[in-house]
Enzyme design. Structure first.
Site, short mmCIF file in Angstrom:
data_model
loop_
_atom_site.label_atom_id
_atom_site.label_comp_id
_atom_site.label_asym_id
_atom_site.label_seq_id
_atom_site.Cartn_x
_atom_site.Cartn_y
_atom_site.Cartn_z
N SER B 8 0.84 -1.20 0.00
CA SER B 8 0.00 0.00 0.00
C SER B 8 0.87 1.24 0.00
O SER B 8 2.03 1.20 0.40
CB SER B 8 -0.91 0.00 1.23
OG SER B 8 -1.54 1.26 1.37
N HIS B 9 0.28 2.37 -0.43
CA HIS B 9 0.98 3.66 -0.34
C HIS B 9 1.15 4.07 1.12
O HIS B 9 1.98 4.91 1.44
CB HIS B 9 0.17 4.74 -1.05
CG HIS B 9 0.27 4.70 -2.53
ND1 HIS B 9 -0.29 3.70 -3.28
CD2 HIS B 9 0.89 5.53 -3.41
CE1 HIS B 9 -0.02 3.92 -4.56
NE2 HIS B 9 0.69 5.02 -4.66
N SER B 10 0.30 3.53 1.98
CA SER B 10 0.32 3.91 3.39
C SER B 10 0.80 2.76 4.26
O SER B 10 0.27 1.65 4.19
CB SER B 10 -1.10 4.33 3.81
OG SER B 10 -1.29 4.13 5.18
N GLY B 42 3.82 6.37 -0.27
CA GLY B 42 4.38 5.98 -1.55
C GLY B 42 4.61 4.49 -1.56
O GLY B 42 4.29 3.80 -0.58
N ASP B 66 -2.74 -1.96 -3.38
CA ASP B 66 -3.83 -0.98 -3.49
C ASP B 66 -3.97 -0.48 -4.93
O ASP B 66 -4.75 -1.05 -5.68
CB ASP B 66 -3.82 0.11 -2.39
CG ASP B 66 -2.60 1.01 -2.31
OD1 ASP B 66 -1.76 0.98 -3.22
OD2 ASP B 66 -2.50 1.77 -1.32
#
Ligand SMILES: Nc1ncnc2c1ncn2[C@@H]1O[C@H](COP(=O)(O)OP(=O)(O)O)[C@@H](O)[C@H]1O
Ligand SMILES: [Mg+2]
Lengths: 207, 127
Positions: B8-10, B42, B66
Site C-alpha cells: 500500500s501507499h500507506s 508511496g 492498493d
C-alpha cells in the site's frame, strides 16, 4: 555523437533541473493528483546523482540501467516504475555501447516509450507522460529521416513535446491518479508530461 | 505455507490490512509493505522486495496491492525475484487479504489461492 562522459553530464544537468523545478512539478500534481510528482522525482534524481560516480566509467547501457534502478528504488510514485522502466529499456537498447549515434538515440527513445507502455498500459491521448514522449520521438525520427542532424532533430522533439504538454491541458485523464477526477482533470497540464519535456530540454541544451 | 504481502501507499493501511487478516489466520506468513522508508506515503521497491523474501518459505508468495504505483512497483519486484514464485492477485485489498490468509494457513497452494480469489471477486457486500 554522445559518449558516456557527455551523457553523465546530461544526467547531472537533468537532476539539477528536476531539483530546481521540484515545486512547480509538485504544484501541477496538486491540481490533478496527490501533489508529490516534484518531490518524488527530485528524490529519485538525487539518488541517481549519488550513484553516477560509480556508473560514469561504464558503457551507456550500464549507465542507463543503473539510472533506471535508482529511480525505481527511490521515486515512490507511479513515475518511479515508469521512468525506471524507460531508462532500463533504453539501456538494454544501448547495451555495450560507449557512444550514441543519432540512430542509437532513436532506438533508445523507442525502447523507453515501449517500457512506459508495458508498465503503465497507457496509450497516447490519456493525459500521461506519453503525450509528451510519443510525439517527441515521432518528430525526432521524422527529422532524422529528413536529413537533419541530431541537434536539429532533438530540437524538433522538444517542440513536439511542448505541444504535447499543451495538448494534455485539453484532454481528460483516463490513466493514473488524475483519472479519478474525470472531467475535472481538463484544463490542467499533466505533471509527468511536463517532467518529460524538461528531461528532453536538458538533452537539447547539452548538444 | 504460501506467504502473503500487502502493498500500500500507506504504511498504516498495509499494517491494518495485515491486522485484519491475522484475526482469522493468526499463523499466516503475512507481511506489510507500505509507505516509503522515510515514513511518507508511496510505494517502495525495496520494502516490497524485502517483504516478499521474508515471507517466502518455498511455497511462493501472493501479493495484494492498493493502486497505481503499488501495482507497477510490485510488477518490477516480481521481475527482479525471478527465482521466487511471486504472484500478484487482482482483488479488493481487505477481502482479498483475509481470503488469501485463511487459505494459506490451511495449506492451499499458490495456484489454489489464486483460483479462490478470482471466484470471490464478484461477491457483493450489499447483496
Ligand atoms: N499508467 C500510466 N502510464 C503512463 N504514465 C502514467 C501512468 N500513470 C501515471 N502516469 C504519469 O505519472 C505522473 C504522476 O507521477 P507521480 O506523481 O510521481 O506518481 P503518483 O501518481 O503515483 O503520485 C502523471 O502525471 C502521469 O504523467
Ligand atoms: Mg503524484
Amino acid at each position: 555523437m554522445i559518449d558516456n562522459k557527455k551523457f553523465v553530464a546530461i544526467v547531472q544537468a537533468t537532476a539539477k533541473r528536476i531539483e530546481d523545478e521540484k515545486d512547480f512539478l509538485t504544484e501541477l500534481d496538486n491540481a490533478i493528483g496527490d501533489g508529490d510528482h516534484g518531490i518524488n522525482l527530485a528524490r529519485g534524481f538525487a539518488a541517481v546523482e549519488k550513484k553516477l560516480p560509480e556508473l560514469a566509467e561504464k558503457d551507456l547501457g550500464a549507465i542507463l540501467k543503473g539510472i533506471g534502478m535508482a529511480l525505481v528504488s527511490n521515486v515512490g510514485g507511479a513515475s518511479g516504475p515508469l521512468y525506471g522502466t524507460a531508462y532500463m529499456k533504453a539501456g538494454a537498447a544501448l547495451k555495450g555501447k560507449t557512444e550514441m549515434t543519432p540512430e542509437d538515440f532513436a532506438a533508445a527513445f523507442d525502447a523507453a516509450i515501449g517500457g512506459v507502455q508495458m508498465r503503465g498500459k497507457a496509450h497516447e491521448g490519456e493525459k500521461t507522460m506519453l503525450d509528451a514522449q510519443m510525439p517527441a520521438c515521432k518528430a525526432y525520427k521524422e527529422a532524422l529521416a529528413a536529413g537533419k542532424d541530431m541537434k536539429a532533430a532533438v530540437h524538433e522533439a522538444v517542440e513536439a513535446a511542448r505541444k504535447g504538454v499543451e495538448y494534455t491541458k485539453t484532454i481528460l485523464a483516463t490513466k493514473g491518479r488524475a483519472s479519478y477526477l474525470g472531467e475535472r482533470s481538463i484544463g490542467h497540464q499533466d505533471p509527468g508530461a511536463t517532467s518529460s519535456l524538461m528531461i528532453l530540454e536538458e538533452f537539447e541544451k547539452a548538444l | 505455507m504460501v506467504g502473503i504481502v500487502i502493498v500500500s501507499h500507506s504504511q498504516r493501511l498495509a499494517e491494518g490490512v495485515v491486522e485484519i487478516a491475522k484475526m482469522m489466520a493468526p499463523e499466516a506468513r503475512i507481511a506489510a509493505a507500505g509507505g516509503l522508508e522515510d515514513g511518507t506515503a508511496g510505494t517502495s521497491f525495496d520494502r516490497i522486495l524485502a517483504a516478499c523474501e521474508a515471507v517466502d518459505a518455498g511455497d511462493g508468495v501472493a501479493v495484494l496491492m492498493d493502486m497505481g504505483s503499488a501495482v507497477m512497483t510490485t510488477e518490477m519486484v516480481v521481475e527482479a525475484l525471478e527465482d521466487h514464485a511471486v504472484r500478484m492477485l487482482d482483488a479488493p485489498l481487505v477481502e482479498g487479504a483475509v481470503l488469501a490468509a485463511v487459505e494459506a494457513q490451511a495449506g492451499t497452494s499458490l495456484d489454489g489461492i489464486e483460483a479462490k480469489i478470482h471466484e470471490a471477486r464478484d461477491v457483493k457486500k450489499l447483496a
